[in-house]
Design an enzyme around this catalytic site. Structure first.
Site, PDB file in Angstrom:
ATOM      1  N   SER A 187       0.850  -1.173   0.000  1.00 21.49           N
ATOM      2  CA  SER A 187       0.000   0.000   0.000  1.00 21.49           C
ATOM      3  C   SER A 187       0.893   1.232   0.000  1.00 21.49           C
ATOM      4  CB  SER A 187      -0.943  -0.019   1.216  1.00 21.49           C
ATOM      5  OG  SER A 187      -1.795   1.109   1.210  1.00 21.49           O
ATOM      6  N   TYR A 220      -5.110   7.689  -6.644  1.00 20.88           N
ATOM      7  CA  TYR A 220      -4.090   6.734  -6.202  1.00 20.88           C
ATOM      8  C   TYR A 220      -4.286   6.411  -4.718  1.00 20.88           C
ATOM      9  CZ  TYR A 220       0.531   4.978  -4.861  1.00 20.88           C
ATOM     10  OH  TYR A 220       1.555   4.234  -4.356  1.00 20.88           O
ATOM     11  N   LYS A 224      -4.978   2.869  -2.698  1.00 20.90           N
ATOM     12  CA  LYS A 224      -4.072   2.411  -1.646  1.00 20.90           C
ATOM     13  C   LYS A 224      -4.816   2.187  -0.326  1.00 20.90           C
ATOM     14  CE  LYS A 224      -1.697   1.304  -3.948  1.00 20.90           C
ATOM     15  NZ  LYS A 224      -0.854   0.089  -4.110  1.00 20.90           N
TER      16      LYS A 224
END
Length: 372
Positions: A187, A220, A224
């Protein structure tokens, strides 16, 4: 992003156990300048049979060749390693191919002890239009795959989710005779950049369209966060089913890899390596912003520890003066760090919602029915 290190650096050659007999699969592991290749390389050096992933057979074989080349082609170590390195070929953007490749893997392989989800994408296209939004952030219209799913979520979350569930029968049988199976999902601290009230209750929310365009970094971060929630919900399900395995998510650190990150004027950009186009677009001074970033091997240390260290299993439930590894969020260079998780990442209802919505998207949009 600020570089945050929560535990001392370690030497994998002396700190990790012998892995002879274990089988590992590391996605996104074909490039020697990437985190995944360094994870695969170190696992192989400790004796594991390692499947090196690439989108093509050529790329996967190149990753294997790079591991062997540093050992010396005529050495006994190289000959042994060559017999333990295998290609794993699939485009993670093709969900049906992910399913088929995983099914074939289960049919031919006897065990799987370590699964590392390292592959990821930003899905930035420098040939398409960008928008500078009202808050001065970089935005771009989300790119959708053939099923109407944002590609960043397909590759960063849905493909790892599907791959895990298709490989689960093999990992379950492995855990019965060899307890301590690991599922490690990379992550990022970027997961904390998501806004309050984030949801994963529909395809629309998973795509995170935010109108006509979305902040690139925010999209993004959204994927994550999904990685952290997936790892936690997976652990809950593993525990409920009595499967002897540990699932964690990992922030590897801010790393200089095949994708180079830099900050300029409050914007975050992705610079493809050795790209004249990127250099012309941003200027060579952008690379000076990488000072203080970790080297790829350093970035591999936290996921490596989670994937292979003995104490991750023997001390998994925490206790007095011990760290709880089950479902943990891990920081460099290999330590659970709840303080670095966002509040959303700690929400079990959100984790369950993400899981159920992902199953629904796979069934209704892709035509793949999966269940734990």
């Amino acid at each position: 992003m600020e570089q945050i290190i929560r535990s001392p650096i370690y030497d994998p050659s002396s700190s990790l156990p012998d892995l002879t007999g274990k089988v590992a699969l590391v996605t996104g592991s074909n490039s020697p300048i990437g985190i995944g290749w360094n994870i695969a390389n170190q696992l192989a050096l400790k004796g594991a049979k390692v499947y090196v992933h690439g989108r093509t057979l050529e790329k996967a074989r190149a990753g294997i060749a790079a591991i062997l080349s540093q050992l010396g082609s005529n050495s006994s170590n190289a000959k042994v390693a060559a017999s333990r390195l295998e290609p794993f070929v699939v485009d993670l953007g093709d969900l049906k191919a992910v399913r088929d490749t995983a099914v074939a893997f289960v049919e031919r392989e006897a065990r799987l002890d370590i699964l590392v989800h390292n592959a990821m994408t930003w899905v930035l296209d420098f040939n398409s239009a960008f928008i500078i939004s009202d808050n001065n952030s970089l935005a771009q219209v989300p790119e959708l795959d053939e099923y109407g799913i944002a590609k960043s979520m397909t590759i960063n979350h849905i493909a790892p989710f599907l791959l895990t569930l298709e490989l689960l029968p093999l990992m379950k049988s492995t855990a019965q005779s060899h307890p301590g199976v690991r599922i490690v999902t990379l992550s990022s601290v970027a997961h904390t950049f998501t806004t309050s009230g984030v949801r994963y209750d529909s395809l629309s929310s998973v795509n995170d369209n935010l109108g006509e365009s979305a902040d690139v970094l925010k999209r993004y971060a959204y994927s994550k966060l999904a990685n952290v929630l997936f790892a936690k919900e997976l652990q809950r399900k593993l525990d409920k089913a009595g499967i002897q395995a540990v699932s964690v998510s990992v922030h590897p650190g801010n790393v200089k890899t095949g994708g180079i990150f830099c900050i300029r004027s409050m914007l975050m950009f992705y610079l493809p390596p050795f790209s004249d186009g990127a250099l012309k677009y941003f200027g060579p001074e952008a690379f000076s912003k990488l000072e203080g970033h970790l080297e790829p091997l350093q970035g591999a240390l936290a996921p490596l520890f989670a994937a292979a260290a003995t104490e991750v299993w023997t001390e998994r439930d925490g206790g007095k003066d011990k760290l709880n590894w089950t479902g943990a969020y891990v920081m460099p260079y290999g330590v659970p760090s709840p303080v670095d998780e966002s509040e959303a990442a700690k929400d079990p209802k959100l984790a369950k919602e993400l899981w159920e919505t992902t199953e629904k998207i796979l069934a209704e949009n892709v035509g793949i029915s999966v269940s734990f």
